[in-house]
Design an enzyme around this catalytic site. Structure first.
Site, mmCIF file in Angstrom:
data_model
loop_
_atom_site.group_PDB
_atom_site.id
_atom_site.type_symbol
_atom_site.label_atom_id
_atom_site.label_comp_id
_atom_site.label_asym_id
_atom_site.label_seq_id
_atom_site.Cartn_x
_atom_site.Cartn_y
_atom_site.Cartn_z
ATOM 1 N N LYS A 59 -18.976 -8.007 1.038
ATOM 2 C CA LYS A 59 -19.856 -8.083 2.196
ATOM 3 C C LYS A 59 -20.841 -9.561 1.899
ATOM 4 O O LYS A 59 -21.141 -10.116 2.812
ATOM 5 C CB LYS A 59 -20.920 -7.035 2.027
ATOM 6 C CG LYS A 59 -20.110 -5.855 2.794
ATOM 7 C CD LYS A 59 -21.284 -4.834 3.112
ATOM 8 C CE LYS A 59 -20.715 -3.586 3.767
ATOM 9 N NZ LYS A 59 -21.343 -2.338 3.887
ATOM 10 N N LYS B 57 -9.174 -2.646 6.571
ATOM 11 C CA LYS B 57 -9.683 -1.257 6.772
ATOM 12 C C LYS B 57 -10.020 -1.381 8.292
ATOM 13 O O LYS B 57 -10.734 -2.233 8.829
ATOM 14 C CB LYS B 57 -11.032 -1.245 5.795
ATOM 15 C CG LYS B 57 -11.503 0.266 5.604
ATOM 16 C CD LYS B 57 -12.552 -0.057 4.655
ATOM 17 C CE LYS B 57 -13.920 -0.661 5.072
ATOM 18 N NZ LYS B 57 -15.224 -0.327 4.297
ATOM 19 N N LYS C 30 -16.444 -1.146 11.620
ATOM 20 C CA LYS C 30 -17.517 -1.279 12.871
ATOM 21 C C LYS C 30 -17.724 -2.847 13.051
ATOM 22 O O LYS C 30 -17.910 -3.002 14.145
ATOM 23 C CB LYS C 30 -18.722 -0.940 12.490
ATOM 24 C CG LYS C 30 -18.742 0.686 12.156
ATOM 25 C CD LYS C 30 -20.102 1.341 11.557
ATOM 26 C CE LYS C 30 -20.244 2.652 11.401
ATOM 27 N NZ LYS C 30 -21.289 2.982 10.466
#
Ligand code: AMP
Ligand code: TRP
Length: 345
Positions: A115, A207, A210
């Site tokens: 991230k 993956k 969102k």
């Protein structure tokens, strides 16, 4: 763990775009775990600030996740549904855990590395401390079981390390207060099933997420039947027909993903799905997958929309859940403060 009352806890971030991965990896399993256990399901809004600080739609995203919990079948009377920021003990316990967790442990967190990306200097302290807050979420309720998707495995190992260090470092005051087994349980992750890691519909190596800029990479829980059908039909595949055994999925990530999704929705194993669809062309398999997806997700999406039109009801559920969560949290925090040696007045 012996000596601890069985309790399930899990959380979902209100960061928008709830998708099929969240449903199959987490929410559907939250629903299944309800019978015979005490469950606490939390909309982790404090965690959401680590994704993006100012989110103009945060309040409606919190209501959306709550609506998804309810629409999927979580019973907020029998169990507890609330949003994290309403129980301030999460932040209090997280501070203590920041003093328990070691820098070396935090530096190994792969999700932080992903991230934060290349510009690590510019990542927030909150993103770095995120797993410590997650440990606090779980251990505030001394939860024994945590259902999550595969991507949370490392965070749950850290939660056990934190519990274990707390139990060891404070062994004397813990024993003095009669918590013979240690104060915090070593929480068991519940990760599994054919869809613990649902992949993007556009790229079987990524993956389903969102934050993927392509809406065609995921099926959102609020997608209408036409959109679901379009996304499944456009999903990436390979030119071969489906194999009739699971071993034949090796090296075919897109095929494996679609079979896993079908299995998750149908509550069957991948092996069983391949027994039925082995040698089928993708066009036929995709038609069956469209029907199954619409049948399973359609009612959830429409119930979510109905609930979201009644924010007063959703907020009443959250308020009731927060009051019950606070009562459990207060007991834990009182004991933690005594164990640590704070003066409680
Ligand atoms: P998040 O949206 O990151 O708060 O995730 C909520 C829950 O959904 C967590 O238990 C995740 O592990 C799970 N989850 C998120 N993405 C996926 C995915 N692609 N496949 C399976 N589970 C997922
Ligand atoms: N980190 C989890 C995720 O991104 C969300 C989460 C926060 C959580 N606190 C939790 C999950 C406690 C399980 C238990 O998916």
């Amino acid at each position: 763990m012996a000596g601890f009352k069985e309790r399930v806890f899990s959380g979902v971030q209100p960061t928008g775009n709830l998708h099929l991965g969240n449903y199959l990896g987490a929410i559907k399993r939250f629903v299944e775990l309800q019978s015979g256990r005490d469950c606490i399901y939390c909309v982790v809004d404090m965690h959401a600030l680590t994704a993006q600080l100012y989110q103009p739609d945060l309040a409606s995203q919190i209501r959306e996740v709550t609506a998804a919990f309810l629409a999927a079948g979580i019973d907020p009377k029998a169990h507890i549904v609330f949003n994290q920021s309403q129980v301030s003990a999460h932040a209090e316990l997280a501070w203590i855990f920041n003093c328990v967790a070691r820098l070396g442990w935090m530096n190994r967190m792969t999700q932080f590395k992903e991230k934060a990306g290349k510009d690590r200097e510019n990542a927030s302290l909150g993103l770095y401390a995120y797993p410590s807050l997650m440990a606090a979420d779980i251990l505030l309720y001394r939860a024994t079981h945590v259902p999550v998707g595969e991507d949370q495995k490392q965070h749950l190992e850290l939660t056990r390390d934190i519990a274990s260090k707390f139990n060891n470092d404070f062994a004397a005051p813990i024993a003095e207060r009669g918590f013979g087994e240690g104060f915090f349980p070593l929480t068991e992750p519940l990760i599994g099933g054919p869809a613990a890691r649902v992949m993007s519909l556009r790229d079987g190596s990524k993956k389903m997420s969102k934050s993927d800029p392509s809406d065609f990479s995921r099926i959102n829980l609020t997608d209408d039947p036409d959109t679901i059908a379009q996304k499944v039909r456009k999903a990436k595949t390979d030119p071969e027909p489906l194999p009739s055994e699971e071993a034949g999925l090796a090296g075919r990530p897109e095929a494996e993903n679609l079979v896993g999704i079908y299995a998750g929705l149908a509550e069957r194993s991948k092996e069983e799905v391949l027994r039925e669809f082995g040698n089928a062309q993708f066009s036929a398999f995709k038609s069956a997958l469209v029907d199954l997806s619409v049948e399973r997700l359609g009612p959830i999406g429409s119930e979510m929309k109905r609930l979201q039109d009644d924010p007063g009801y959703i907020e009443a559920v959250l308020a009731d859940g927060a009051a019950r969560a606070r009562a459990i949290a207060a007991e834990t925090m009182a004991a933690v403060k005594d164990i640590v040696g704070f003066v409680r007045l």
